[in-house]
Write a protein that holds these residues in place. Structure first.
Motif: not given
Length: 132
Positions: A26-36, A38-48, A123-128
């Motif tokens: 489960v933490p591995w999935l979270e780390a990969a999701r956060v990295e995803w 980051n690479r998309m250009g939207v760090p999770y800290t920006e979401v927060e 954000l929705l448009n960037r994710l899509k």
């Protein structure tokens, strides 16, 4: 967009049988999701910073082969579905050419109080644009 994150299995992630405990994935999935993100250009800290969170509301994993202490594994992730309030990521965990596990997580966009929230349009448009 598919992201691959390298992880070295730590001793603490193994059980009495010497294999990675199912909960360690489960933490591995979270780390990969956060990295995803980051690479998309939207760090999770920006979401927060926007007062939002993507809460995990569903998780599924199928385990195929064990991993052991010291193994190098790779977590592959991609955004499979995007809606106005929810995301669904898919994952595969590999050791070389061996598929160790595969699964998904589903996330609901929430404001700080925990109330469901629409994903902001930009954000929705960037994710899509980066979903499969």
């Amino acid at each position: 967009m598919i992201v691959r994150l390298q992880i070295t299995v730590r001793y603490v992630e193994t059980d009495a049988m010497g294999v990675v405990h199912h909960s360690a994935y489960v933490p591995w999935l979270e780390a990969a999701r956060v990295e995803w993100l980051n690479r998309m250009g939207v760090p999770y800290t920006e979401v927060e910073r926007q007062g939002l969170a993507f809460a995990v509301v569903e998780l599924g994993l199928t385990y195929r082969h064990p991993a052991r202490f010291g193994d190098q594994v790779e977590v592959e992730t991609w955004l499979e579905e995007v809606s106005s309030r929810a995301l669904r990521y898919r994952y595969r965990v590999w050791k070389e050419a061996n598929l160790l596990a595969e699964g998904f997580t589903r996330h609901l966009c929430q404001e700080a109080s925990g109330k469901a929230q629409r994903i902001p349009t930009d954000l929705l448009n960037r994710l899509k644009a980066h979903s499969q």
